[in-house]
Scaffold this motif. Sequence first.
Motif, PDB file in Angstrom:
ATOM      1  N   ASP A   1       0.912  -1.215  -0.279  1.00 19.45           N
ATOM      2  CA  ASP A   1       0.088   0.355  -0.102  1.00 19.45           C
ATOM      3  C   ASP A   1       0.882   1.585   0.161  1.00 19.45           C
ATOM      4  OD1 ASP A   1      -2.495   0.835  -0.176  1.00 19.45           O
ATOM      5  OD2 ASP A   1      -1.799   1.774   2.168  1.00 19.45           O
ATOM      6  N   LEU A   2       2.068   1.095   0.570  1.00 18.58           N
ATOM      7  CA  LEU A   2       2.873   2.477   0.324  1.00 18.58           C
ATOM      8  C   LEU A   2       3.745   3.110  -1.156  1.00 18.58           C
ATOM      9  CD1 LEU A   2       4.511   2.204   4.089  1.00 18.58           C
ATOM     10  CD2 LEU A   2       2.868   3.206   3.680  1.00 18.58           C
ATOM     11  N   GLU A   3       3.186   1.799  -1.993  1.00 17.12           N
ATOM     12  CA  GLU A   3       4.268   2.531  -3.518  1.00 17.12           C
ATOM     13  C   GLU A   3       3.359   3.425  -3.821  1.00 17.12           C
ATOM     14  OE1 GLU A   3       6.113   0.802  -5.607  1.00 17.12           O
ATOM     15  OE2 GLU A   3       7.161  -0.747  -4.395  1.00 17.12           O
ATOM     16  N   PRO A   4       3.907   4.288  -4.284  1.00 15.97           N
ATOM     17  CA  PRO A   4       2.719   5.106  -5.009  1.00 15.97           C
ATOM     18  C   PRO A   4       2.594   4.843  -6.230  1.00 15.97           C
ATOM     19  CG  PRO A   4       5.608   5.689  -5.174  1.00 15.97           C
ATOM     20  CD  PRO A   4       6.125   4.601  -4.384  1.00 15.97           C
ATOM     21  N   SER A   5       2.833   3.573  -6.738  1.00 16.16           N
ATOM     22  CA  SER A   5       2.277   3.721  -8.289  1.00 16.16           C
ATOM     23  C   SER A   5       1.359   2.093  -8.437  1.00 16.16           C
ATOM     24  CB  SER A   5       3.249   4.334  -9.600  1.00 16.16           C
ATOM     25  OG  SER A   5       3.847   3.676  -9.578  1.00 16.16           O
ATOM     26  N   GLU A   6       2.454   1.117  -8.638  1.00 19.15           N
ATOM     27  CA  GLU A   6       2.384  -0.084  -8.581  1.00 19.15           C
ATOM     28  C   GLU A   6       1.890  -1.003  -7.206  1.00 19.15           C
ATOM     29  OE1 GLU A   6       6.097  -1.709 -10.487  1.00 19.15           O
ATOM     30  OE2 GLU A   6       5.517  -0.851 -12.704  1.00 19.15           O
ATOM     31  N   LYS A   7       0.966  -0.520  -6.971  1.00 21.39           N
ATOM     32  CA  LYS A   7       0.650  -0.953  -5.394  1.00 21.39           C
ATOM     33  C   LYS A   7       0.391  -2.726  -5.285  1.00 21.39           C
ATOM     34  CE  LYS A   7      -1.792   3.439  -3.765  1.00 21.39           C
ATOM     35  NZ  LYS A   7      -0.457   3.421  -2.624  1.00 21.39           N
TER      36      LYS A   7
ATOM     37  N   GLY B   1       7.515 -29.493  -8.875  1.00 19.27           N
ATOM     38  CA  GLY B   1       8.223 -28.716  -9.778  1.00 19.27           C
ATOM     39  C   GLY B   1       7.683 -27.348  -9.525  1.00 19.27           C
ATOM     40  N   TYR B   2       8.598 -26.320 -10.243  1.00 21.68           N
ATOM     41  CA  TYR B   2       8.395 -24.601 -10.012  1.00 21.68           C
ATOM     42  C   TYR B   2       8.432 -24.442 -11.146  1.00 21.68           C
ATOM     43  CZ  TYR B   2      10.474 -25.951  -5.294  1.00 21.68           C
ATOM     44  OH  TYR B   2      11.326 -26.582  -3.968  1.00 21.68           O
ATOM     45  N   ARG B   3       7.737 -22.655 -11.476  1.00 25.06           N
ATOM     46  CA  ARG B   3       6.914 -22.237 -12.069  1.00 25.06           C
ATOM     47  C   ARG B   3       7.079 -20.716 -12.229  1.00 25.06           C
ATOM     48  NH1 ARG B   3       2.001 -23.086 -11.698  1.00 25.06           N
ATOM     49  NH2 ARG B   3       1.468 -20.787 -11.651  1.00 25.06           N
ATOM     50  N   THR B   4       7.751 -21.156 -13.073  1.00 19.78           N
ATOM     51  CA  THR B   4       8.203 -19.009 -13.136  1.00 19.78           C
ATOM     52  C   THR B   4       8.039 -18.437 -14.526  1.00 19.78           C
ATOM     53  OG1 THR B   4       9.964 -19.473 -11.183  1.00 19.78           O
ATOM     54  CG2 THR B   4      10.032 -17.398 -13.047  1.00 19.78           C
ATOM     55  N   GLY B   5       7.086 -17.273 -14.501  1.00 24.34           N
ATOM     56  CA  GLY B   5       6.684 -16.994 -15.151  1.00 24.34           C
ATOM     57  C   GLY B   5       6.557 -15.163 -15.040  1.00 24.34           C
ATOM     58  N   ASP B   6       6.259 -14.348 -15.877  1.00 25.66           N
ATOM     59  CA  ASP B   6       6.178 -13.174 -16.011  1.00 25.66           C
ATOM     60  C   ASP B   6       5.091 -12.688 -14.640  1.00 25.66           C
ATOM     61  OD1 ASP B   6       7.065 -13.301 -18.482  1.00 25.66           O
ATOM     62  OD2 ASP B   6       5.336 -12.832 -19.815  1.00 25.66           O
ATOM     63  N   MET B   7       5.861 -11.131 -14.483  1.00 25.05           N
ATOM     64  CA  MET B   7       5.391 -10.733 -13.544  1.00 25.05           C
ATOM     65  C   MET B   7       4.585  -8.807 -14.130  1.00 25.05           C
ATOM     66  SD  MET B   7       5.572  -7.509 -11.515  1.00 25.05           S
ATOM     67  CE  MET B   7       6.900  -6.799 -11.598  1.00 25.05           C
ATOM     68  N   TYR B   8       3.608  -8.721 -13.915  1.00 24.54           N
ATOM     69  CA  TYR B   8       2.908  -7.507 -14.241  1.00 24.54           C
ATOM     70  C   TYR B   8       1.943  -7.070 -12.773  1.00 24.54           C
ATOM     71  CZ  TYR B   8      -1.947  -9.541 -14.290  1.00 24.54           C
ATOM     72  OH  TYR B   8      -2.425 -10.183 -14.389  1.00 24.54           O
ATOM     73  N   SER B   9       1.641  -5.876 -13.500  1.00 24.22           N
ATOM     74  CA  SER B   9       1.448  -4.666 -12.126  1.00 24.22           C
ATOM     75  C   SER B   9      -0.116  -3.780 -12.689  1.00 24.22           C
ATOM     76  CB  SER B   9       1.847  -3.588 -11.773  1.00 24.22           C
ATOM     77  OG  SER B   9       1.082  -3.013 -11.410  1.00 24.22           O
ATOM     78  N   PRO B  10      -1.177  -4.260 -13.100  1.00 23.73           N
ATOM     79  CA  PRO B  10      -2.452  -4.194 -12.762  1.00 23.73           C
ATOM     80  C   PRO B  10      -2.779  -2.473 -13.128  1.00 23.73           C
ATOM     81  CG  PRO B  10      -2.863  -5.696 -11.767  1.00 23.73           C
ATOM     82  CD  PRO B  10      -1.569  -4.989 -11.265  1.00 23.73           C
ATOM     83  N   LYS B  11      -3.313  -1.884 -14.076  1.00 24.82           N
ATOM     84  CA  LYS B  11      -3.860  -0.963 -13.855  1.00 24.82           C
ATOM     85  C   LYS B  11      -4.786  -0.429 -12.471  1.00 24.82           C
ATOM     86  CE  LYS B  11      -5.285   3.884 -15.989  1.00 24.82           C
ATOM     87  NZ  LYS B  11      -5.965   4.247 -17.508  1.00 24.82           N
ATOM     88  N   LEU B  12      -4.907   0.637 -11.860  1.00 22.41           N
ATOM     89  CA  LEU B  12      -5.504   1.041 -10.244  1.00 22.41           C
ATOM     90  C   LEU B  12      -6.113   1.797 -11.124  1.00 22.41           C
ATOM     91  CD1 LEU B  12      -3.479  -0.597  -7.596  1.00 22.41           C
ATOM     92  CD2 LEU B  12      -4.612  -1.803  -9.054  1.00 22.41           C
ATOM     93  N   ASP B  13      -7.690   1.602 -10.173  1.00 24.34           N
ATOM     94  CA  ASP B  13      -8.612   2.845 -10.220  1.00 24.34           C
ATOM     95  C   ASP B  13      -7.550   3.992  -9.241  1.00 24.34           C
ATOM     96  OD1 ASP B  13     -10.556   5.351  -9.499  1.00 24.34           O
ATOM     97  OD2 ASP B  13     -11.790   3.265  -9.336  1.00 24.34           O
ATOM     98  N   MET B  14      -6.837   4.896  -9.316  1.00 25.21           N
ATOM     99  CA  MET B  14      -6.407   5.589  -8.181  1.00 25.21           C
ATOM    100  C   MET B  14      -7.497   7.244  -7.411  1.00 25.21           C
ATOM    101  SD  MET B  14      -3.643   4.501  -8.035  1.00 25.21           S
ATOM    102  CE  MET B  14      -2.771   5.149  -7.251  1.00 25.21           C
ATOM    103  N   THR B  15      -8.773   6.806  -7.988  1.00 25.73           N
ATOM    104  CA  THR B  15      -9.556   8.426  -6.962  1.00 25.73           C
ATOM    105  C   THR B  15      -8.798   7.290  -5.278  1.00 25.73           C
ATOM    106  OG1 THR B  15     -11.559   7.363  -8.365  1.00 25.73           O
ATOM    107  CG2 THR B  15     -12.274   8.138  -6.427  1.00 25.73           C
ATOM    108  N   GLU B  16      -9.586   8.575  -5.197  1.00 32.67           N
ATOM    109  CA  GLU B  16      -9.429   8.376  -3.074  1.00 32.67           C
ATOM    110  C   GLU B  16     -10.695   7.470  -2.629  1.00 32.67           C
ATOM    111  OE1 GLU B  16      -9.776  11.053   1.028  1.00 32.67           O
ATOM    112  OE2 GLU B  16      -9.895  12.252  -0.424  1.00 32.67           O
ATOM    113  N   ALA B  17     -10.288   6.324  -2.291  1.00 31.60           N
ATOM    114  CA  ALA B  17     -10.623   5.520  -1.429  1.00 31.60           C
ATOM    115  C   ALA B  17     -12.031   6.019  -0.473  1.00 31.60           C
ATOM    116  CB  ALA B  17      -9.763   4.736  -0.050  1.00 31.60           C
ATOM    117  N   LEU B  18     -12.166   7.245   0.437  1.00 33.50           N
ATOM    118  CA  LEU B  18     -12.990   8.030   1.084  1.00 33.50           C
ATOM    119  C   LEU B  18     -14.050   8.062   0.265  1.00 33.50           C
ATOM    120  CD1 LEU B  18     -14.070   7.686   3.999  1.00 33.50           C
ATOM    121  CD2 LEU B  18     -12.211  10.318   4.103  1.00 33.50           C
TER     122      LEU B  18
END
Length: 345
Positions: free
Chosen positions: A245-251, A274-291
């Motif tokens: 939650d402290l990440e400014p963008s990629e929360k 067995g270990y599976r390792t694929g991609d990492m991605y950060s989805p776009k989030l709605d940045m509207t203030e939660a309150l």
Amino acid sequence: MANIINIGVIGYGYWGPNLVRNFVEMPGVQVRTVSDFNPELLAKVQARYPAIQVTKDCRDIFIDPKIDAVAIATPVSTHFELALAALQAGKHVMVEKPMTTTSEQAMRLIEEAEKRNLVLMVDHTFVYTGAVRKMHDLIATNSLGDIYYYDSVRVNLGLFQHDVNVIWDLAVHDLSIMSYLLPSQPYAVSATGISHVPGEPENLAYLTLFFEKNLIAHINVNWLAPVKIRRTLIGGSQRMIVYDDLEPSEKVKIYDKGITVNGNSESVYQMMIGYRTGDMYSPKLDMTEALKTEGLHFIDCIEKGDRPITDGKAGLRVVRILEAASQSLKQQGRLIELNVAEVAA
């Protein structure tokens, strides 16, 4: 022109100013009165919002026939009496977390709201963040597969509370998030913790919650940490999430990682991991203030007569777990069973 929803806000200390600011900016909403026993805080309201009435007596809000709804941002110990008085005065209610200090009080508020056909909403703010709503969508669509664990660290230096321990202050956030995200409710909880300030509530605690189908949750909360951390890991059979939650963008970061079990599971020598390792991605989030999102949802529920996402029953679920955790805390971590039917209700 549509009817204006008039709101009274009780408490202008830590959270109250945020409530007032968001309601003031909403179309179709008017903050009519703010109540607080501290005249210095009321002077701040008058300086910033000259059109808003102020009062030291919250009963002025209850008896005002023009006020439709009340937002309560006061110490936990006062929530029940204020919310009950507001409901009995015919006002819709939004109350800060945790909803009440006991499950009996929470049930009484739910009963009163239902009897009067009023909206009762608990301010579980994190549920309305873009990050948590995105994780909810991912879990609901089975993008993570079977959920294995929820692991959270929520620590910082202060603010020490005098009326509640660190579980009721910080763990309440994770309990509300878990209640919204996870496919089931816990059947048991164990909690350990300690106070390092004589005569004050526990400032450090660890909670473990047990669910059906091998799902487990662990929460570390602490007022005595040198840094502020707000990080959650959610592990699934297909994908895993890191929520900071402290990440400014990629929360929210989604990892396509996991394990596969091959061979004969009855023999440890033939079983292969067995270990599976694929991609990492950060989805776009709605940045509207939660309150803001939460406040708009509250107003929408009032206008349409809908049940809020974080309604009284959601608040009750969290309070029941908090009660059980406090009981376990006093008994140095003894496992306390929860009535799953009651918690899930």
